[in-house]
Motif scaffolding. Structure first.
Motif, PDB file in Angstrom:
ATOM      1  N   MET A 275       1.026  -1.422  -0.030  1.00 23.78           N
ATOM      2  CA  MET A 275       0.011  -0.041  -0.136  1.00 23.78           C
ATOM      3  C   MET A 275       0.873   1.128  -0.192  1.00 23.78           C
ATOM      4  SD  MET A 275      -3.041   0.972   2.514  1.00 23.78           S
ATOM      5  CE  MET A 275      -2.978   2.344   3.321  1.00 23.78           C
ATOM      6  N   VAL A 276       0.306   2.256  -0.718  1.00 26.35           N
ATOM      7  CA  VAL A 276       1.330   3.320  -0.994  1.00 26.35           C
ATOM      8  C   VAL A 276       0.384   4.589  -0.525  1.00 26.35           C
ATOM      9  CG1 VAL A 276       2.354   5.097  -2.481  1.00 26.35           C
ATOM     10  CG2 VAL A 276       2.522   2.766  -2.924  1.00 26.35           C
ATOM     11  N   SER A 277       0.896   5.379   0.266  1.00 29.32           N
ATOM     12  CA  SER A 277       0.114   6.380   0.852  1.00 29.32           C
ATOM     13  C   SER A 277       1.033   7.752   1.181  1.00 29.32           C
ATOM     14  CB  SER A 277      -0.432   6.176   2.519  1.00 29.32           C
ATOM     15  OG  SER A 277       0.631   6.001   3.146  1.00 29.32           O
ATOM     16  N   GLY A 278       0.590   8.925   1.018  1.00 28.73           N
ATOM     17  CA  GLY A 278       1.162  10.018   1.050  1.00 28.73           C
ATOM     18  C   GLY A 278       0.980  11.024  -0.113  1.00 28.73           C
ATOM     19  N   ARG A 279       1.514  11.753  -0.205  1.00 28.46           N
ATOM     20  CA  ARG A 279       1.462  12.909  -1.452  1.00 28.46           C
ATOM     21  C   ARG A 279       2.766  12.820  -2.565  1.00 28.46           C
ATOM     22  NH1 ARG A 279      -0.283  18.736  -0.479  1.00 28.46           N
ATOM     23  NH2 ARG A 279      -2.342  18.116  -1.198  1.00 28.46           N
ATOM     24  N   GLY A 280       2.403  12.737  -3.702  1.00 35.35           N
ATOM     25  CA  GLY A 280       3.304  12.660  -4.644  1.00 35.35           C
ATOM     26  C   GLY A 280       3.387  13.653  -5.712  1.00 35.35           C
ATOM     27  N   GLU A 281       4.195  13.417  -6.804  1.00 38.99           N
ATOM     28  CA  GLU A 281       4.021  14.490  -7.771  1.00 38.99           C
ATOM     29  C   GLU A 281       3.010  13.882  -8.921  1.00 38.99           C
ATOM     30  OE1 GLU A 281       7.550  15.527  -9.743  1.00 38.99           O
ATOM     31  OE2 GLU A 281       8.732  15.836  -7.712  1.00 38.99           O
ATOM     32  N   ASP A 282       2.376  14.717  -9.572  1.00 40.99           N
ATOM     33  CA  ASP A 282       1.413  13.982 -10.847  1.00 40.99           C
ATOM     34  C   ASP A 282       2.486  13.618 -11.834  1.00 40.99           C
ATOM     35  OD1 ASP A 282      -0.735  13.554 -12.236  1.00 40.99           O
ATOM     36  OD2 ASP A 282      -1.256  15.787 -12.664  1.00 40.99           O
ATOM     37  N   LEU A 283       2.237  12.447 -12.217  1.00 37.70           N
ATOM     38  CA  LEU A 283       3.224  11.958 -13.282  1.00 37.70           C
ATOM     39  C   LEU A 283       2.350  11.741 -14.851  1.00 37.70           C
ATOM     40  CD1 LEU A 283       5.473   9.378 -11.484  1.00 37.70           C
ATOM     41  CD2 LEU A 283       6.047  11.709 -12.213  1.00 37.70           C
ATOM     42  N   THR A 284       1.307  12.394 -14.886  1.00 33.62           N
ATOM     43  CA  THR A 284       0.454  12.276 -16.181  1.00 33.62           C
ATOM     44  C   THR A 284       0.671  13.396 -17.253  1.00 33.62           C
ATOM     45  OG1 THR A 284      -1.413  13.438 -15.348  1.00 33.62           O
ATOM     46  CG2 THR A 284      -1.576  11.254 -14.789  1.00 33.62           C
ATOM     47  N   GLY A 285       0.530  13.103 -18.312  1.00 28.78           N
ATOM     48  CA  GLY A 285       0.850  13.928 -19.284  1.00 28.78           C
ATOM     49  C   GLY A 285       2.010  13.374 -20.278  1.00 28.78           C
ATOM     50  N   THR A 286       2.480  14.071 -21.133  1.00 32.70           N
ATOM     51  CA  THR A 286       3.307  13.787 -22.285  1.00 32.70           C
ATOM     52  C   THR A 286       4.341  14.638 -22.061  1.00 32.70           C
ATOM     53  OG1 THR A 286       1.419  13.174 -23.590  1.00 32.70           O
ATOM     54  CG2 THR A 286       3.579  13.523 -24.838  1.00 32.70           C
ATOM     55  N   TYR A 287       5.712  14.114 -22.347  1.00 39.93           N
ATOM     56  CA  TYR A 287       6.835  14.687 -22.115  1.00 39.93           C
ATOM     57  C   TYR A 287       7.749  14.271 -23.208  1.00 39.93           C
ATOM     58  CZ  TYR A 287       5.135  15.207 -17.429  1.00 39.93           C
ATOM     59  OH  TYR A 287       4.608  15.494 -16.168  1.00 39.93           O
ATOM     60  N   SER A 288       8.423  15.361 -24.015  1.00 44.79           N
ATOM     61  CA  SER A 288       9.221  14.711 -25.039  1.00 44.79           C
ATOM     62  C   SER A 288      10.364  15.484 -25.080  1.00 44.79           C
ATOM     63  CB  SER A 288       8.634  15.156 -26.467  1.00 44.79           C
ATOM     64  OG  SER A 288       8.217  16.727 -26.503  1.00 44.79           O
ATOM     65  N   THR A 289      11.522  14.804 -25.605  1.00 42.55           N
ATOM     66  CA  THR A 289      12.768  15.443 -25.841  1.00 42.55           C
ATOM     67  C   THR A 289      13.202  15.262 -27.405  1.00 42.55           C
ATOM     68  OG1 THR A 289      13.894  13.342 -25.276  1.00 42.55           O
ATOM     69  CG2 THR A 289      13.649  14.742 -23.655  1.00 42.55           C
ATOM     70  N   SER A 290      13.766  16.401 -27.976  1.00 39.78           N
ATOM     71  CA  SER A 290      14.095  16.412 -29.297  1.00 39.78           C
ATOM     72  C   SER A 290      15.451  16.599 -29.281  1.00 39.78           C
ATOM     73  CB  SER A 290      13.189  17.533 -29.757  1.00 39.78           C
ATOM     74  OG  SER A 290      11.959  17.230 -30.003  1.00 39.78           O
ATOM     75  N   THR A 291      16.019  15.979 -30.580  1.00 39.40           N
ATOM     76  CA  THR A 291      17.585  16.197 -30.902  1.00 39.40           C
ATOM     77  C   THR A 291      17.361  16.526 -32.371  1.00 39.40           C
ATOM     78  OG1 THR A 291      18.261  14.518 -29.385  1.00 39.40           O
ATOM     79  CG2 THR A 291      19.788  15.376 -31.018  1.00 39.40           C
ATOM     80  N   ASP A 292      18.149  17.715 -32.727  1.00 28.79           N
ATOM     81  CA  ASP A 292      18.205  18.204 -34.295  1.00 28.79           C
ATOM     82  C   ASP A 292      19.469  18.396 -34.632  1.00 28.79           C
ATOM     83  OD1 ASP A 292      15.282  18.073 -34.805  1.00 28.79           O
ATOM     84  OD2 ASP A 292      15.030  19.931 -33.281  1.00 28.79           O
ATOM     85  N   PHE A 293      19.805  17.970 -35.877  1.00 29.10           N
ATOM     86  CA  PHE A 293      21.325  18.466 -36.569  1.00 29.10           C
ATOM     87  C   PHE A 293      21.138  18.795 -37.777  1.00 29.10           C
ATOM     88  CE2 PHE A 293      24.625  16.591 -38.698  1.00 29.10           C
ATOM     89  CZ  PHE A 293      25.889  17.273 -38.423  1.00 29.10           C
ATOM     90  N   SER A 294      21.678  19.981 -38.328  1.00 33.91           N
ATOM     91  CA  SER A 294      21.466  20.117 -39.511  1.00 33.91           C
ATOM     92  C   SER A 294      23.141  20.614 -40.175  1.00 33.91           C
ATOM     93  CB  SER A 294      20.758  21.611 -39.826  1.00 33.91           C
ATOM     94  OG  SER A 294      19.344  21.317 -39.467  1.00 33.91           O
ATOM     95  N   ILE A 295      23.261  20.410 -41.338  1.00 31.50           N
ATOM     96  CA  ILE A 295      24.589  20.527 -42.064  1.00 31.50           C
ATOM     97  C   ILE A 295      24.389  21.161 -43.521  1.00 31.50           C
ATOM     98  CG2 ILE A 295      25.372  18.786 -42.815  1.00 31.50           C
ATOM     99  CD1 ILE A 295      28.161  19.217 -42.088  1.00 31.50           C
ATOM    100  N   GLY A 296      24.970  22.353 -43.741  1.00 28.93           N
ATOM    101  CA  GLY A 296      24.716  22.646 -45.240  1.00 28.93           C
ATOM    102  C   GLY A 296      25.670  23.351 -45.822  1.00 28.93           C
ATOM    103  N   MET A 297      25.972  23.761 -47.180  1.00 29.27           N
ATOM    104  CA  MET A 297      26.817  24.292 -47.839  1.00 29.27           C
ATOM    105  C   MET A 297      26.410  25.610 -48.383  1.00 29.27           C
ATOM    106  SD  MET A 297      29.565  22.626 -50.544  1.00 29.27           S
ATOM    107  CE  MET A 297      28.272  22.753 -52.060  1.00 29.27           C
ATOM    108  N   ALA A 298      26.928  26.742 -48.121  1.00 23.75           N
ATOM    109  CA  ALA A 298      26.431  27.957 -48.862  1.00 23.75           C
ATOM    110  C   ALA A 298      27.927  28.634 -49.636  1.00 23.75           C
ATOM    111  CB  ALA A 298      26.210  28.776 -47.959  1.00 23.75           C
ATOM    112  N   PRO A 299      27.889  28.539 -50.928  1.00 25.08           N
ATOM    113  CA  PRO A 299      29.139  29.232 -51.533  1.00 25.08           C
ATOM    114  C   PRO A 299      28.617  30.558 -51.908  1.00 25.08           C
ATOM    115  CG  PRO A 299      27.828  27.727 -53.080  1.00 25.08           C
ATOM    116  CD  PRO A 299      27.342  27.626 -51.792  1.00 25.08           C
TER     117      PRO A 299
END
Length: 85
Positions: free
Chosen positions: A1-25
Protein backbone atom coordinates in the motif's frame (compact mmCIF):
# COMPACT_ATOMS: atom_id res chain seq x y z
CA UNK A 1 0.00 0.00 0.00
CA UNK A 2 1.24 3.46 -0.93
CA UNK A 3 0.14 6.51 0.96
CA UNK A 4 1.18 10.12 1.09
CA UNK A 5 1.50 12.87 -1.46
CA UNK A 6 3.49 12.63 -4.63
CA UNK A 7 4.00 14.37 -7.93
CA UNK A 8 1.49 14.10 -10.74
CA UNK A 9 3.18 11.99 -13.42
CA UNK A 10 0.43 12.25 -16.03
CA UNK A 11 0.98 14.00 -19.33
CA UNK A 12 3.22 13.72 -22.34
CA UNK A 13 6.89 14.65 -22.11
CA UNK A 14 9.19 14.83 -25.11
CA UNK A 15 12.86 15.42 -25.86
CA UNK A 16 14.09 16.45 -29.29
CA UNK A 17 17.51 16.28 -30.94
CA UNK A 18 18.13 18.11 -34.22
CA UNK A 19 21.21 18.26 -36.44
CA UNK A 20 21.66 20.27 -39.65
CA UNK A 21 24.59 20.78 -41.97
CA UNK A 22 24.74 22.77 -45.18
CA UNK A 23 26.91 24.37 -47.81
CA UNK A 24 26.57 27.96 -48.99
CA UNK A 25 29.09 29.13 -51.59
CA UNK A 26 29.53 32.86 -51.97
CA UNK A 27 31.68 35.81 -52.93
CA UNK A 28 33.66 38.38 -50.97
CA UNK A 29 34.39 41.88 -52.29
CA UNK A 30 36.93 44.03 -50.47
CA UNK A 31 35.96 47.70 -50.19
CA UNK A 32 39.38 48.62 -48.79
CA UNK A 33 42.20 46.76 -46.98
CA UNK A 34 40.15 46.34 -43.80
CA UNK A 35 36.50 46.00 -44.92
CA UNK A 36 34.75 43.36 -47.04
CA UNK A 37 31.18 42.63 -48.13
CA UNK A 38 30.09 38.97 -48.26
CA UNK A 39 27.21 37.37 -50.21
CA UNK A 40 26.28 33.68 -50.07
CA UNK A 41 23.40 31.41 -51.11
CA UNK A 42 22.44 27.97 -49.76
CA UNK A 43 22.62 25.13 -52.29
CA UNK A 44 23.04 21.93 -50.27
CA UNK A 45 21.70 20.77 -46.93
CA UNK A 46 21.06 17.73 -44.73
CA UNK A 47 18.73 17.66 -41.71
CA UNK A 48 18.27 14.98 -39.04
CA UNK A 49 15.79 15.04 -36.18
CA UNK A 50 14.75 12.62 -33.45
CA UNK A 51 11.93 13.00 -30.92
CA UNK A 52 11.27 10.71 -27.95
CA UNK A 53 7.95 10.89 -26.10
CA UNK A 54 6.71 9.41 -22.84
CA UNK A 55 3.00 9.52 -21.99
CA UNK A 56 1.89 8.95 -18.38
CA UNK A 57 5.30 7.36 -17.68
CA UNK A 58 4.04 4.18 -19.43
CA UNK A 59 3.79 4.62 -23.18
CA UNK A 60 6.88 5.43 -25.22
CA UNK A 61 7.22 6.72 -28.77
CA UNK A 62 10.16 7.46 -31.03
CA UNK A 63 10.19 9.47 -34.27
CA UNK A 64 13.13 10.01 -36.64
CA UNK A 65 13.22 12.52 -39.53
CA UNK A 66 15.81 12.82 -42.32
CA UNK A 67 15.84 15.22 -45.24
CA UNK A 68 18.30 16.48 -47.82
CA UNK A 69 18.07 19.17 -50.44
CA UNK A 70 20.25 19.74 -53.47
CA UNK A 71 18.80 22.91 -54.95
CA UNK A 72 19.36 26.65 -54.80
CA UNK A 73 17.37 28.10 -51.91
CA UNK A 74 16.67 31.77 -52.60
CA UNK A 75 15.31 32.19 -49.05
CA UNK A 76 18.76 31.49 -47.60
CA UNK A 77 20.67 34.36 -49.16
CA UNK A 78 23.27 35.62 -46.70
CA UNK A 79 24.62 39.17 -46.67
CA UNK A 80 27.38 40.31 -44.37
CA UNK A 81 30.14 42.76 -43.76
CA UNK A 82 33.51 41.84 -42.25
CA UNK A 83 36.18 44.03 -40.69
CA UNK A 84 39.79 42.81 -40.70
CA UNK A 85 42.28 44.22 -38.20
Amino acid sequence: MVSGRGEDLTGTYSTSTDFSIGMAPGMVAFINNYTAVEVSIGVLGFNYGRTRQHTNQVYKGDTTRNSANFRINLFSIGLGIAFYL
